[in-house]
Scaffold this active site. Sequence first.
Site, PDB file in Angstrom:
ATOM      1  N   ASN A 145       0.801  -1.226   0.000  1.00  0.00           N
ATOM      2  CA  ASN A 145       0.000   0.000   0.000  1.00  0.00           C
ATOM      3  C   ASN A 145       0.836   1.279   0.000  1.00  0.00           C
ATOM      4  O   ASN A 145       0.301   2.374   0.054  1.00  0.00           O
ATOM      5  CB  ASN A 145      -0.988  -0.002   1.172  1.00  0.00           C
ATOM      6  N   CYS A 146       2.155   1.156  -0.092  1.00  0.00           N
ATOM      7  CA  CYS A 146       3.052   2.315  -0.157  1.00  0.00           C
ATOM      8  C   CYS A 146       3.026   2.871  -1.584  1.00  0.00           C
ATOM      9  O   CYS A 146       3.271   2.134  -2.545  1.00  0.00           O
ATOM     10  CB  CYS A 146       4.466   1.900   0.238  1.00  0.00           C
ATOM     11  N   ASP A 147       2.725   4.156  -1.729  1.00  0.00           N
ATOM     12  CA  ASP A 147       2.628   4.763  -3.054  1.00  0.00           C
ATOM     13  C   ASP A 147       3.919   4.639  -3.860  1.00  0.00           C
ATOM     14  O   ASP A 147       3.888   4.381  -5.071  1.00  0.00           O
ATOM     15  CB  ASP A 147       2.238   6.242  -2.950  1.00  0.00           C
TER      16      ASP A 147
END
Length: 128
Positions: free
Chosen positions: A16-18
Site C-alpha cells: 500500500n506504499c505509493d
Amino acid sequence: MTQSRTYSVTVFGIPNCDTVKKSRVWLQEQAIDFVFHDFKKQGLDQHTIEQWLQHLSLDVLINRKGTTWRALSDEQKSAASNREHAISLMLSQPSLIKRPVLQISQGQQIQHVSVGFSTAQFEDIFKK
C-alpha cells in the site's frame, strides 16, 4: 544495469506504499521481470538487512521521516545509529525501512541495492 536472464530483480516493500506501487508499475511497463517481497507479510531476516548494509548506509536505509520513526522513543532513535540496534529495530518494525528496496542479484551474489523510486533513478539502473 543491463537486464539479462541471469539477473533476478526483487522489490522489497509493502503493497500500500505509493512509492512501492510506482516502482512496480514502472518495472511492469518496461517488461522487467521482478519478484515483489512484502516484508510485513513475508518478513525479513538479519542476513538480508546485513547484505543491504554492504551496499547502503544506515542513514540511507532507515526512514527517519515516517510515522514509525516518529513513534519511537528518544532512546530507540538514539540507538538506531548503532548498526546492531538499527538492524534489530528494522526487524521488529519493517516500516522503518525506506521503500522500496530494489535488489538485483546474479545467482546468490547481490549486484545492486538501492532505495526509493524515481523514473530517472530506475532508468539509470536499468539502462538498456
